[in-house]
Write a protein that holds these residues in place. Structure first.
Motif, PDB file in Angstrom:
ATOM      1  N   THR A 156      -6.577   8.035  14.023  1.00 29.61           N
ATOM      2  CA  THR A 156      -6.677   8.031  12.562  1.00 29.61           C
ATOM      3  C   THR A 156      -5.382   8.480  11.900  1.00 29.61           C
ATOM      4  OG1 THR A 156      -8.081   8.744  10.726  1.00 29.61           O
ATOM      5  CG2 THR A 156      -7.554  10.398  12.362  1.00 29.61           C
ATOM      6  N   PHE A 157      -4.540   9.235  12.638  1.00 36.44           N
ATOM      7  CA  PHE A 157      -3.281   9.726  12.078  1.00 36.44           C
ATOM      8  C   PHE A 157      -2.089   8.825  12.395  1.00 36.44           C
ATOM      9  CE2 PHE A 157      -5.652  13.788  12.966  1.00 36.44           C
ATOM     10  CZ  PHE A 157      -6.021  13.993  11.648  1.00 36.44           C
ATOM     11  N   LEU A 158      -2.286   7.811  13.211  1.00 43.13           N
ATOM     12  CA  LEU A 158      -1.159   6.972  13.604  1.00 43.13           C
ATOM     13  C   LEU A 158      -0.701   6.112  12.425  1.00 43.13           C
ATOM     14  CD1 LEU A 158      -2.152   5.738  17.181  1.00 43.13           C
ATOM     15  CD2 LEU A 158      -0.623   7.597  16.539  1.00 43.13           C
ATOM     16  N   PRO A 159       0.598   5.986  12.220  1.00 46.63           N
ATOM     17  CA  PRO A 159       1.095   5.147  11.128  1.00 46.63           C
ATOM     18  C   PRO A 159       0.887   3.670  11.431  1.00 46.63           C
ATOM     19  CG  PRO A 159       2.910   5.924  12.485  1.00 46.63           C
ATOM     20  CD  PRO A 159       1.679   6.617  12.987  1.00 46.63           C
ATOM     21  N   VAL A 160       0.805   2.889  10.364  1.00 44.15           N
ATOM     22  CA  VAL A 160       0.747   1.436  10.520  1.00 44.15           C
ATOM     23  C   VAL A 160       2.184   0.948  10.675  1.00 44.15           C
ATOM     24  CG1 VAL A 160       0.073  -0.741   9.461  1.00 44.15           C
ATOM     25  CG2 VAL A 160      -1.349   1.296   9.139  1.00 44.15           C
ATOM     26  N   LYS A 161       2.537   0.506  11.853  1.00 41.69           N
ATOM     27  CA  LYS A 161       3.909   0.097  12.140  1.00 41.69           C
ATOM     28  C   LYS A 161       4.149  -1.381  11.879  1.00 41.69           C
ATOM     29  CE  LYS A 161       4.613   3.724  15.604  1.00 41.69           C
ATOM     30  NZ  LYS A 161       4.940   4.040  17.018  1.00 41.69           N
TER      31      LYS A 161
ATOM     32  N   LEU B 146      -2.970   8.963   2.963  1.00 41.03           N
ATOM     33  CA  LEU B 146      -1.534   8.738   3.104  1.00 41.03           C
ATOM     34  C   LEU B 146      -1.123   7.368   2.572  1.00 41.03           C
ATOM     35  CD1 LEU B 146      -2.354  10.785   5.520  1.00 41.03           C
ATOM     36  CD2 LEU B 146      -0.218  10.023   6.568  1.00 41.03           C
ATOM     37  N   PRO B 147       0.121   7.275   2.063  1.00 45.10           N
ATOM     38  CA  PRO B 147       0.661   5.947   1.744  1.00 45.10           C
ATOM     39  C   PRO B 147       0.693   5.069   2.993  1.00 45.10           C
ATOM     40  CG  PRO B 147       2.088   7.690   0.888  1.00 45.10           C
ATOM     41  CD  PRO B 147       1.094   8.346   1.792  1.00 45.10           C
ATOM     42  N   ARG B 148       0.442   3.782   2.821  1.00 44.44           N
ATOM     43  CA  ARG B 148       0.545   2.776   3.878  1.00 44.44           C
ATOM     44  C   ARG B 148      -0.473   2.998   5.005  1.00 44.44           C
ATOM     45  NH1 ARG B 148       5.693   0.104   3.947  1.00 44.44           N
ATOM     46  NH2 ARG B 148       5.481  -0.156   6.214  1.00 44.44           N
ATOM     47  N   SER B 149      -1.488   3.837   4.784  1.00 43.70           N
ATOM     48  CA  SER B 149      -2.459   4.140   5.838  1.00 43.70           C
ATOM     49  C   SER B 149      -3.634   3.174   5.789  1.00 43.70           C
ATOM     50  CB  SER B 149      -2.970   5.570   5.675  1.00 43.70           C
ATOM     51  OG  SER B 149      -3.719   5.700   4.471  1.00 43.70           O
TER      52      SER B 149
ATOM     53  N   PHE C 120       0.814  -1.211   0.000  1.00 45.11           N
ATOM     54  CA  PHE C 120       0.000   0.000   0.000  1.00 45.11           C
ATOM     55  C   PHE C 120       0.851   1.266   0.000  1.00 45.11           C
ATOM     56  CE2 PHE C 120      -2.339  -3.481   1.902  1.00 45.11           C
ATOM     57  CZ  PHE C 120      -3.517  -3.452   1.198  1.00 45.11           C
ATOM     58  N   ASP C 121       2.109   1.132  -0.358  1.00 45.85           N
ATOM     59  CA  ASP C 121       3.009   2.284  -0.415  1.00 45.85           C
ATOM     60  C   ASP C 121       2.959   2.911  -1.799  1.00 45.85           C
ATOM     61  OD1 ASP C 121       4.768   4.111   0.557  1.00 45.85           O
ATOM     62  OD2 ASP C 121       6.480   2.757   0.715  1.00 45.85           O
ATOM     63  N   PHE C 122       3.187   4.209  -1.872  1.00 49.55           N
ATOM     64  CA  PHE C 122       3.305   4.908  -3.147  1.00 49.55           C
ATOM     65  C   PHE C 122       4.062   6.205  -2.912  1.00 49.55           C
ATOM     66  CE2 PHE C 122      -0.820   6.028  -1.312  1.00 49.55           C
ATOM     67  CZ  PHE C 122      -0.811   7.406  -1.343  1.00 49.55           C
ATOM     68  N   GLU C 123       4.587   6.774  -3.986  1.00 44.70           N
ATOM     69  CA  GLU C 123       5.358   8.010  -3.891  1.00 44.70           C
ATOM     70  C   GLU C 123       4.423   9.215  -3.885  1.00 44.70           C
ATOM     71  OE1 GLU C 123       8.623   8.522  -3.489  1.00 44.70           O
ATOM     72  OE2 GLU C 123       8.877   6.335  -3.284  1.00 44.70           O
TER      73      GLU C 123
END
Length: 341
Positions: free
Chosen positions: A209-214, A298-301, A6-9
């Motif tokens: 909702t703003f926390l990154p997926v770790k 966001l990417p990876r969200s 789910f990542d992107f630039e």
């Protein structure tokens, strides 16, 4: 699924720092019938059908960010979920300086006691005094702009208006349901004239909702619970729309998550009043909604995972690549996408 999928630039300059003026002049990327079209939010009535129903979140953002001290130590608190009349769960900056029972002094005589600490690092804060907590926050708190905006400019008085939707009536959110920021009274009049209905529900959006997926895999990610409500009358209206052949279009991922939490396996939407920690990833079978209007995420969200579940990961990656190349504005104050699977 691997989170890396789910990542992107995303170039930093694509992050919007102010909303479009007027609000409904924001751009809108439409994904429908296998095609991708560049439109504006003001074109929404032409993109939907008579008999469709838009569902808005009527939560109101509270001044949930507080700066204070414990002795000589500076403490920052971002409230994210109410747990009682005077008790809030909060993410704490400099929390290593806190212990159970410590008093935190905020501005204007507002203070709270630190109670239990969760594994995610959040603390329960019990506010002192006799005034309602809402009044205390109005005295000592400030608008909790998303970190990707607050890191690039100082929040100001304009944000107090910009970061509330026209539907905001039920205080309790620490983040705005940003897809609804695009709507204006004039746009609502045009939608009504086109036979496109609307109704509201409530989800008090939390700072989680703003926390990154770790985690490396989506199966290991823990969602933070948020409180939501759908009345029996609203559930009945939504079921009637679908029975008549209309579509239920969630305005924002917050509205979508409450509807899906309230919908049974048979596709019937029921009343709902409680916490939801629903986590939607590809493979999820949507039961209660037929489309979504949402901003760019966001990417990876978890929110990009949700839209990928609705439309397909490869299609959403292609759509976001188009949006970046076409200079769409991203995130809370950014442009919109209309997703009709």
């Amino acid at each position: 699924m691997k989170v890396d999928l789910f990542d992107f630039e995303l170039p930093a300059e694509r992050i919007a720092l102010r909303p479009a003026v007027p609000r409904d002049s924001a751009r809108m990327l439409v994904l429908a019938d296998g095609r991708t079209k560049d439109r504006q939010v003001s074109d929404l009535p032409a993109c939907l059908r008579a008999g469709d129903m838009l569902v808005f979140n009527d939560t109101r953002v509270i001044p949930a960010q507080l700066d204070g001290t414990r002795g000589e130590a500076r403490i920052g608190a971002t409230l994210h979920k109410r747990e009682g009349p005077r008790r809030w769960r909060a993410f704490i900056r400099n929390g290593r300086r806190l212990s159970h029972g410590d008093r935190i002094d905020f501005a204007d005589g507002v203070f709270a006691t630190a109670l239990d600490r969760e594994d995610d690092g959040s603390w329960a804060l019990e506010f002192g005094g006799v005034d309602p907590v809402e009044l205390l926050l109005n005295r000592a708190g400030r608008m909790p702009l998303p970190p990707y905006i607050a890191a690039r400019r100082t929040p100001d008085a304009q944000d107090a208006d910009d970061y509330q939707t026209m539907f905001a009536s039920d205080p309790g959110a620490v983040a705005a349901p940003t897809a609804a920021l695009h709507f204006t009274p004039g746009l609502m009049e045009t939608l009504d004239a086109a036979g496109i209905g609307h109704t509201t529900l409530t989800l008090h959006v939390g700072a989680g909702t703003f926390l990154p997926v770790k985690a490396d895999d989506t199966s290991h990610h823990r969602m933070h619970a948020e409180w939501g409500r759908i009345s029996q009358a609203t559930a009945d209206r939504l079921n009637a729309v679908r029975s008549a052949g209309g579509r239920v279009i969630a305005v924002g991922t917050t509205s979508l998550r409450v509807i899906e939490s309230a919908t049974g396996e048979d596709g019937v939407i029921g009343p709902f009043d409680g916490d939801t920690a629903i986590f939607i990833t590809p493979g999820y079978r949507f039961r209660g909604i037929d489309g979504l209007l949402t901003n760019f995420h966001l990417p990876r969200s978890t929110l990009f995972m949700l839209v990928s579940a609705l439309m397909g990961l490869e299609r959403m990656k292609a759509a976001y690549a188009h949006a970046v190349a076409a200079d769409y504005r991203f995130y809370s104050y950014g442009d919109a996408s209309l997703l009709l699977p």
